[in-house]
Design an enzyme around this catalytic site. Structure first.
Site, PDB file in Angstrom:
ATOM      1  N   ILE A   1       4.104  -1.489   3.479  1.00 24.04           N
ATOM      2  CA  ILE A   1       3.564  -0.150   3.217  1.00 24.04           C
ATOM      3  C   ILE A   1       4.686   0.809   2.852  1.00 24.04           C
ATOM      4  O   ILE A   1       5.763   0.782   3.450  1.00 24.04           O
ATOM      5  CB  ILE A   1       2.805   0.365   4.464  1.00 24.04           C
ATOM      6  CG1 ILE A   1       1.584  -0.519   4.716  1.00 24.04           C
ATOM      7  CG2 ILE A   1       2.385   1.831   4.291  1.00 24.04           C
ATOM      8  CD1 ILE A   1       0.886  -0.276   6.024  1.00 24.04           C
ATOM      9  N   LYS A   2       4.379   1.634   1.870  1.00 21.35           N
ATOM     10  CA  LYS A   2       5.328   2.711   1.539  1.00 21.35           C
ATOM     11  C   LYS A   2       4.741   4.030   2.008  1.00 21.35           C
ATOM     12  O   LYS A   2       3.602   4.370   1.684  1.00 21.35           O
ATOM     13  CB  LYS A   2       5.544   2.758   0.036  1.00 21.35           C
ATOM     14  CG  LYS A   2       6.277   4.012  -0.418  1.00 21.35           C
ATOM     15  CD  LYS A   2       6.923   3.818  -1.741  1.00 21.35           C
ATOM     16  CE  LYS A   2       6.180   4.505  -2.844  1.00 21.35           C
ATOM     17  NZ  LYS A   2       6.988   4.630  -4.056  1.00 21.35           N
ATOM     18  N   THR A   3       5.521   4.752   2.793  1.00 15.46           N
ATOM     19  CA  THR A   3       5.041   6.045   3.258  1.00 15.46           C
ATOM     20  C   THR A   3       6.199   7.042   3.225  1.00 15.46           C
ATOM     21  O   THR A   3       7.231   6.787   2.604  1.00 15.46           O
ATOM     22  CB  THR A   3       4.404   5.913   4.664  1.00 15.46           C
ATOM     23  OG1 THR A   3       3.677   7.096   4.950  1.00 15.46           O
ATOM     24  CG2 THR A   3       5.441   5.687   5.773  1.00 15.46           C
TER      25      THR A   3
ATOM     26  N   ALA B   1       0.865  -1.189   0.000  1.00 12.38           N
ATOM     27  CA  ALA B   1       0.000   0.000   0.000  1.00 12.38           C
ATOM     28  C   ALA B   1       0.898   1.234   0.000  1.00 12.38           C
ATOM     29  O   ALA B   1       1.846   1.315   0.786  1.00 12.38           O
ATOM     30  CB  ALA B   1      -0.893   0.002   1.235  1.00 12.38           C
TER      31      ALA B   1
END
Ligand code: R5P
Length: 259
Positions: free
Chosen positions: A172-174, A142
């Site tokens: 997750i990439k943030t 995500a």
């Protein structure tokens, strides 16, 4: 976790270090021919040997990456808007899971836009993608997209990451932010950070170092590598930070040396 899914994830997050250097070259899916990616194949080729995985769309994969090269692929499967619109959140799923499997990908990636006009659609798209991915043993990344008007702070990014994890994202990439450890602590799945807009090389290396020190398992970095005056040196420097715990100075030295 299903064996196939775990096996694919371990091709991206390397078991030797528990970390990963993902090279992001998917920007064209809404930006068109982004600076540095005008001819994607030329940009990607010299960097392939240094990346643990490549994040891109099916079009660039098919046209610009040799099928003979054995690199794990994280396939972007969301899109449907362009930079010409103020609201970029109106995305849908653009590529089927069957096609992702035919392309032999190791994971699929989709953006969520928490707080945006199309929050609900992007979150339900994530849920649907996870259900399909789990059915075939394909992990889902995500990507927490941030609207122009939104603050990239720990409170907001924790909200995005936690929601993505609750809906079943496998990683997750943030973005890195102040108090980043709070984002990591409250998210039960691994987090990688995006590099963001091009900054001076030392600043980008410091960003990677801070993220790793505060609990990220790696980077999914694009512009700060391929827009650098020395992309190969830059990805080698990032690798040293991620996989060898190099200091910013040591990594910067590698970048300079490769020049
Ligand atoms: C957005 O266009 C993509 O998801 C990129 O992969 C992401 O922003 C990471 O690339 P960069 O390091 O250039 O921010």
């Amino acid at each position: 976790m299903d064996w196939g899914l775990k096996n694919r994830l371990s091709r991206i997050i390397r078991p030797e270090t528990g970390r990963t250097v993902m090279l992001a070259v998917d920007h064209g899916y809404f930006l068109g021919p982004t600076s540095g990616l005008e001819v994607p194949g030329e940009t990607i080729k010299p960097l392939l040997s240094y990346a643990d995985s490549l994040m891109l769309t099916r079009g660039v994969l098919r046209t610009s990456v040799p099928a003979e090269f054995n690199i794990p692929i994280v396939l972007r499967v969301s899109g449907g808007t362009s930079i010409l619109h103020d609201d970029l959140s109106n995305e849908d799923i653009t590529t089927s899971m069957e096609e992702a499997i035919r392309l032999n990908v190791s994971a699929v990636a989709l953006s969520i836009f928490v707080g945006s006009a199309h929050e609900k659609e992007t979150l339900t798209n994530l849920s649907k993608l996870v259900t399909q991915g789990v059915g075939y043993g394909i992990p889902v990344l995500a990507v927490t997209a941030v609207g122009r008007e939104m603050t990239r702070d720990a409170k907001y990014l924790s909200l995005c990451c936690r929601i993505a994890a609750e809906l079943g994202a496998h990683f997750i990439k943030t973005y890195y932010c102040e108090n980043f450890e709070k984002v990591v602590e409250t998210c039960p799945v691994p987090i990688v950070i995006a590099g963001g807009k091009k900054t001076p090389e030392k600043d980008a290396l410091a960003l990677a170092h801070n993220a790793i020190s505060h609990g990220a398992v790696g980077v999914d970095m694009g512009r700060n590598i391929f827009q650098s005056d020395n992309p190969v040196g830059m990805i080698q420097a990032v690798r040293a930070i991620v996989h060898k715990n190099a200091t910013v100075e040591e990594a910067y030295g590698l970048y300079e040396k490769a020049k």
